[in-house]
Design a protein around this motif. Sequence first.
Motif, PDB file in Angstrom:
ATOM      1  N   ASP A  74       0.808  -1.221   0.000  1.00 29.84           N
ATOM      2  CA  ASP A  74       0.000   0.000   0.000  1.00 29.84           C
ATOM      3  C   ASP A  74       0.842   1.273   0.000  1.00 29.84           C
ATOM      4  OD1 ASP A  74      -2.580  -1.330   0.228  1.00 29.84           O
ATOM      5  OD2 ASP A  74      -1.946  -1.868   2.258  1.00 29.84           O
ATOM      6  N   LEU A  75       2.161   1.148   0.130  1.00 29.78           N
ATOM      7  CA  LEU A  75       3.011   2.338   0.209  1.00 29.78           C
ATOM      8  C   LEU A  75       2.947   3.223  -1.045  1.00 29.78           C
ATOM      9  CD1 LEU A  75       6.139   0.874   2.038  1.00 29.78           C
ATOM     10  CD2 LEU A  75       4.443   2.474   2.962  1.00 29.78           C
ATOM     11  N   PRO A  76       2.906   2.633  -2.260  1.00 33.82           N
ATOM     12  CA  PRO A  76       2.777   3.508  -3.440  1.00 33.82           C
ATOM     13  C   PRO A  76       1.513   4.366  -3.416  1.00 33.82           C
ATOM     14  CG  PRO A  76       3.490   1.312  -4.096  1.00 33.82           C
ATOM     15  CD  PRO A  76       3.113   1.224  -2.639  1.00 33.82           C
ATOM     16  N   GLN A  95      15.597   2.926  -1.134  1.00 36.42           N
ATOM     17  CA  GLN A  95      16.459   1.752  -1.273  1.00 36.42           C
ATOM     18  C   GLN A  95      16.983   1.284   0.088  1.00 36.42           C
ATOM     19  OE1 GLN A  95      19.570   2.214  -4.170  1.00 36.42           O
ATOM     20  NE2 GLN A  95      20.345   0.130  -3.901  1.00 36.42           N
ATOM     21  N   ALA A  96      17.379   2.235   0.935  1.00 38.59           N
ATOM     22  CA  ALA A  96      17.913   1.868   2.250  1.00 38.59           C
ATOM     23  C   ALA A  96      16.822   1.336   3.177  1.00 38.59           C
ATOM     24  CB  ALA A  96      18.603   3.071   2.887  1.00 38.59           C
ATOM     25  N   LEU A  97      15.626   1.907   3.079  1.00 39.79           N
ATOM     26  CA  LEU A  97      14.499   1.502   3.931  1.00 39.79           C
ATOM     27  C   LEU A  97      13.290   1.221   3.041  1.00 39.79           C
ATOM     28  CD1 LEU A  97      14.880   4.207   6.747  1.00 39.79           C
ATOM     29  CD2 LEU A  97      15.611   1.826   6.862  1.00 39.79           C
ATOM     30  N   PRO A  98      13.271   0.064   2.379  1.00 39.38           N
ATOM     31  CA  PRO A  98      12.209  -0.209   1.413  1.00 39.38           C
ATOM     32  C   PRO A  98      10.816  -0.327   2.023  1.00 39.38           C
ATOM     33  CG  PRO A  98      13.576  -2.158   1.777  1.00 39.38           C
ATOM     34  CD  PRO A  98      14.274  -1.017   2.448  1.00 39.38           C
ATOM     35  N   PHE A  99      10.741  -0.507   3.331  1.00 39.25           N
ATOM     36  CA  PHE A  99       9.450  -0.634   4.007  1.00 39.25           C
ATOM     37  C   PHE A  99       8.866   0.732   4.398  1.00 39.25           C
ATOM     38  CE2 PHE A  99      12.835  -0.712   7.131  1.00 39.25           C
ATOM     39  CZ  PHE A  99      12.436   0.247   8.045  1.00 39.25           C
ATOM     40  N   ARG A 100       9.604   1.823   4.110  1.00 34.05           N
ATOM     41  CA  ARG A 100       9.183   3.158   4.529  1.00 34.05           C
ATOM     42  C   ARG A 100       9.173   4.125   3.348  1.00 34.05           C
ATOM     43  NH1 ARG A 100      12.647   7.725   7.707  1.00 34.05           N
ATOM     44  NH2 ARG A 100      13.765   7.489   5.745  1.00 34.05           N
ATOM     45  N   ARG A 101       8.237   5.060   3.384  1.00 35.46           N
ATOM     46  CA  ARG A 101       8.269   6.190   2.474  1.00 35.46           C
ATOM     47  C   ARG A 101       8.363   7.447   3.335  1.00 35.46           C
ATOM     48  NH1 ARG A 101       9.150   2.458   0.114  1.00 35.46           N
ATOM     49  NH2 ARG A 101       8.298   1.615  -1.808  1.00 35.46           N
ATOM     50  N   PHE A 102       9.302   8.333   2.984  1.00 39.00           N
ATOM     51  CA  PHE A 102       9.580   9.495   3.810  1.00 39.00           C
ATOM     52  C   PHE A 102       9.247  10.779   3.059  1.00 39.00           C
ATOM     53  CE2 PHE A 102      12.836  12.617   5.421  1.00 39.00           C
ATOM     54  CZ  PHE A 102      12.223  12.842   6.645  1.00 39.00           C
ATOM     55  N   PHE A 103       8.564  11.682   3.751  1.00 35.44           N
ATOM     56  CA  PHE A 103       8.157  12.958   3.172  1.00 35.44           C
ATOM     57  C   PHE A 103       8.560  14.094   4.113  1.00 35.44           C
ATOM     58  CE2 PHE A 103       5.300   9.590   2.040  1.00 35.44           C
ATOM     59  CZ  PHE A 103       5.005   9.755   0.698  1.00 35.44           C
ATOM     60  N   ILE A 134       7.273  13.083   7.696  1.00 38.53           N
ATOM     61  CA  ILE A 134       6.250  12.036   7.626  1.00 38.53           C
ATOM     62  C   ILE A 134       6.904  10.711   7.261  1.00 38.53           C
ATOM     63  CG2 ILE A 134       4.153  11.248   6.456  1.00 38.53           C
ATOM     64  CD1 ILE A 134       3.467  14.185   5.964  1.00 38.53           C
ATOM     65  N   HIS A 135       6.621   9.689   8.047  1.00 43.34           N
ATOM     66  CA  HIS A 135       7.137   8.345   7.813  1.00 43.34           C
ATOM     67  C   HIS A 135       5.935   7.429   7.589  1.00 43.34           C
ATOM     68  CE1 HIS A 135      10.771   9.875  10.013  1.00 43.34           C
ATOM     69  NE2 HIS A 135       9.837  10.516  10.686  1.00 43.34           N
ATOM     70  N   ALA A 136       5.835   6.850   6.414  1.00 47.10           N
ATOM     71  CA  ALA A 136       4.745   5.911   6.112  1.00 47.10           C
ATOM     72  C   ALA A 136       5.297   4.496   6.119  1.00 47.10           C
ATOM     73  CB  ALA A 136       4.114   6.230   4.765  1.00 47.10           C
ATOM     74  N   VAL A 137       4.713   3.626   6.943  1.00 47.27           N
ATOM     75  CA  VAL A 137       5.181   2.241   7.080  1.00 47.27           C
ATOM     76  C   VAL A 137       3.977   1.322   7.272  1.00 47.27           C
ATOM     77  CG1 VAL A 137       7.373   2.956   8.142  1.00 47.27           C
ATOM     78  CG2 VAL A 137       5.419   2.378   9.596  1.00 47.27           C
TER      79      VAL A 137
END
Length: 203
Positions: A74-76, A95-103, A134-137
């Motif tokens: 669901d991250l995309p 790439q370093a944290l593929p389970f997270r999206r950072f804003f 913002i950290h999305a995980v």
Amino acid sequence: MVKANFNEGVLQMKIELAAYNPAWKIQFQQHKRKLENCFKNADIKIEHIGSTSVEGLSAKPIIDILIGVPDEEDLPDVVSALAGEPYIYKKVYDQALPFRRFFIGVREDVIDLYPNPVEDEGLTVAREHRTVHIHAVPVTHQWWEEHLLFRDHLRANPDDLKYYEETKKVLSEKKWESGNDYASAKSDCVMHILNKAKQLKTN
């Protein structure tokens, strides 16, 4: 706030902590409402984390927000939902944290200064332009669990809050090549408190 200066050609930063401000709670709620309007998925969770979420704790005055999604797939959708909002997607960290999206949330009057997404690792968003991180995980990932556990433990344990506060103040007196170096220097203190919180949770 972070101040920078040059020493023999090396950029050094000094972390300036602000005393706890009750307005941080209000700022989080404002961003939470804005974010909720971006998402159609009712399963999305939004939490206030970091030092600004703990009453009485000094902090860099940038609000940290944790977005929880049901699954990594669901991250995309988070990236798509925040497109066009004043939140800049830092794609370079995927790439370093593929389970997270950072804003990084920036002031709307300066958002045109930055590409969205930021794919250049060397491009820094000025601290004075930032409003939120913002950290999305996924809610199933330990990142979600540990950040909430750490926050809740500090809220309930004044001795550990004082220990963390004193550690931050000592480190803020030093100079750092980056904000990440400052964060890494806190890691021993953070892990000590987090391990204690985990122990208490299992007892």
